[in-house]
Enzyme design. Structure first.
Site, PDB file in Angstrom:
ATOM      1  N   ASP A  30      12.515  20.383 -25.536  1.00 30.31           N
ATOM      2  CA  ASP A  30      13.416  19.243 -25.699  1.00 30.31           C
ATOM      3  C   ASP A  30      12.785  17.994 -25.067  1.00 30.31           C
ATOM      4  O   ASP A  30      12.199  18.052 -23.987  1.00 30.31           O
ATOM      5  CB  ASP A  30      14.767  19.547 -25.031  1.00 30.31           C
ATOM      6  CG  ASP A  30      15.873  18.624 -25.513  1.00 30.31           C
ATOM      7  OD1 ASP A  30      16.776  19.104 -26.215  1.00 30.31           O
ATOM      8  OD2 ASP A  30      15.822  17.406 -25.198  1.00 30.31           O
ATOM      9  N   ILE A  31      12.938  16.860 -25.733  1.00 29.88           N
ATOM     10  CA  ILE A  31      12.340  15.609 -25.261  1.00 29.88           C
ATOM     11  C   ILE A  31      13.047  15.095 -23.997  1.00 29.88           C
ATOM     12  O   ILE A  31      12.471  14.306 -23.240  1.00 29.88           O
ATOM     13  CB  ILE A  31      12.403  14.552 -26.406  1.00 29.88           C
ATOM     14  CG1 ILE A  31      11.349  13.481 -26.221  1.00 29.88           C
ATOM     15  CG2 ILE A  31      13.785  13.947 -26.542  1.00 29.88           C
ATOM     16  CD1 ILE A  31      11.137  12.609 -27.445  1.00 29.88           C
ATOM     17  N   GLY A  91      29.217  17.450 -28.531  1.00 29.70           N
ATOM     18  CA  GLY A  91      27.936  16.925 -28.056  1.00 29.70           C
ATOM     19  C   GLY A  91      26.782  17.068 -29.023  1.00 29.70           C
ATOM     20  O   GLY A  91      25.631  16.825 -28.654  1.00 29.70           O
ATOM     21  N   GLN A  92      27.073  17.453 -30.273  1.00 31.97           N
ATOM     22  CA  GLN A  92      25.967  17.557 -31.242  1.00 31.97           C
ATOM     23  C   GLN A  92      25.505  16.158 -31.631  1.00 31.97           C
ATOM     24  O   GLN A  92      26.312  15.316 -32.043  1.00 31.97           O
ATOM     25  CB  GLN A  92      26.405  18.337 -32.494  1.00 31.97           C
ATOM     26  CG  GLN A  92      25.251  18.567 -33.465  1.00 31.97           C
ATOM     27  CD  GLN A  92      25.617  19.436 -34.671  1.00 31.97           C
ATOM     28  OE1 GLN A  92      26.797  19.722 -34.915  1.00 31.97           O
ATOM     29  NE2 GLN A  92      24.616  19.831 -35.432  1.00 31.97           N
ATOM     30  N   SER A  93      24.211  15.919 -31.490  1.00 33.97           N
ATOM     31  CA  SER A  93      23.658  14.610 -31.847  1.00 33.97           C
ATOM     32  C   SER A  93      22.645  14.710 -32.988  1.00 33.97           C
ATOM     33  O   SER A  93      22.344  13.710 -33.638  1.00 33.97           O
ATOM     34  CB  SER A  93      23.009  13.943 -30.632  1.00 33.97           C
ATOM     35  OG  SER A  93      21.965  14.742 -30.133  1.00 33.97           O
ATOM     36  N   HIS A  98      20.515  24.067 -34.214  1.00 35.48           N
ATOM     37  CA  HIS A  98      19.549  24.329 -33.145  1.00 35.48           C
ATOM     38  C   HIS A  98      20.237  25.028 -31.997  1.00 35.48           C
ATOM     39  O   HIS A  98      21.413  24.810 -31.715  1.00 35.48           O
ATOM     40  CB  HIS A  98      18.873  23.037 -32.654  1.00 35.48           C
ATOM     41  CG  HIS A  98      19.816  21.940 -32.280  1.00 35.48           C
ATOM     42  ND1 HIS A  98      20.438  21.143 -33.217  1.00 35.48           N
ATOM     43  CD2 HIS A  98      20.250  21.496 -31.078  1.00 35.48           C
ATOM     44  CE1 HIS A  98      21.204  20.259 -32.605  1.00 35.48           C
ATOM     45  NE2 HIS A  98      21.118  20.459 -31.291  1.00 35.48           N
TER      46      HIS A  98
HETATM   47  P1  5GP Z   1      22.344  18.179 -29.517  1.00 38.06           P
HETATM   48  O1  5GP Z   1      22.732  16.932 -28.753  1.00 38.06           O
HETATM   49  O2  5GP Z   1      22.475  17.939 -31.010  1.00 38.06           O
HETATM   50  O3  5GP Z   1      23.041  19.429 -29.089  1.00 38.06           O
HETATM   51  O4  5GP Z   1      20.827  18.446 -29.203  1.00 38.06           O
HETATM   52  C1  5GP Z   1      19.804  17.664 -29.733  1.00 38.06           C
HETATM   53  C2  5GP Z   1      18.684  17.720 -28.754  1.00 38.06           C
HETATM   54  O5  5GP Z   1      17.531  17.213 -29.387  1.00 38.06           O
HETATM   55  C3  5GP Z   1      18.883  16.883 -27.486  1.00 38.06           C
HETATM   56  O6  5GP Z   1      18.838  17.722 -26.343  1.00 38.06           O
HETATM   57  C4  5GP Z   1      17.751  15.871 -27.530  1.00 38.06           C
HETATM   58  O7  5GP Z   1      17.211  15.589 -26.246  1.00 38.06           O
HETATM   59  C5  5GP Z   1      16.756  16.538 -28.447  1.00 38.06           C
HETATM   60  N1  5GP Z   1      15.922  15.601 -29.180  1.00 38.06           N
HETATM   61  C6  5GP Z   1      16.340  14.482 -29.844  1.00 38.06           C
HETATM   62  N2  5GP Z   1      15.300  13.873 -30.434  1.00 38.06           N
HETATM   63  C7  5GP Z   1      14.192  14.614 -30.143  1.00 38.06           C
HETATM   64  C8  5GP Z   1      12.817  14.500 -30.479  1.00 38.06           C
HETATM   65  O8  5GP Z   1      12.378  13.578 -31.178  1.00 38.06           O
HETATM   66  N3  5GP Z   1      11.975  15.452 -29.996  1.00 38.06           N
HETATM   67  C9  5GP Z   1      12.429  16.486 -29.214  1.00 38.06           C
HETATM   68  N4  5GP Z   1      11.504  17.360 -28.780  1.00 38.06           N
HETATM   69  N5  5GP Z   1      13.724  16.638 -28.895  1.00 38.06           N
HETATM   70  C10 5GP Z   1      14.595  15.717 -29.349  1.00 38.06           C
END
Ligand code: 5GP
Ligand code: ZN
Length: 112
Positions: A30-31, A91-93, A98
């Protein structure tokens, strides 16, 4: 989907730090890590979230969990949390299925 960030990551169009890859899934760090170890495991095919899992595409989810069990053993992670956020309020972004794998620190329950 060309406008999906994680489809672009699996296609290699956006760089990522790979943990593991096979024909069905891709794992990468994760970034914005929320724990000392934080990686994501995603299907290569675009599935928007757990709410879009059905009898037809469900096998990849089982496969991903087998991959998580294997990778965490290889990385020496004995205790870890697997999280999938579904929908904005949870919290899904990124709207490509995933599973977060987080490890290496004490965690609270219930999650915030
Ligand atoms: P969500 O918020 O949908 O549950 O998780 C998405 C995740 O993707 C977040 O933890 C965010 O830090 C990660 N993320 C978003 N953009 C990128 C990216 O460009 N590269 C990587 N490695 N992770 C990313
Ligand atoms: Zn996608």
């Amino acid at each position: 989907m060309s406008d999906c960030l994680f489809c672009r990551i699996t296609a290699g169009e956006i760089p990522s730090k790979k943990v593991y890859e096979d024909d069905l899934c891709y794992a990468f760090y994760d970034i914005d890590p929320q724990a000392p170890t934080h990686f994501l495991v995603i299907p290569k095919d675009h599935i928007p979230s757990v709410s879009a899992v059905n009898e037809e595409n469900a096998p990849v989810v089982g496969h991903i969990f087998a991959v998580i069990a294997k990778l965490t053993k290889e990385l020496g992670l004995e205790s870890y949390r697997v999280v999938s956020n579904i929908g904005q309020q949870a919290g899904q972004s990124v709207f490509h299925l995933h599973f977060h794998v987080l490890s290496g620190r004490d965690m609270t329950w219930p999650p915030g």
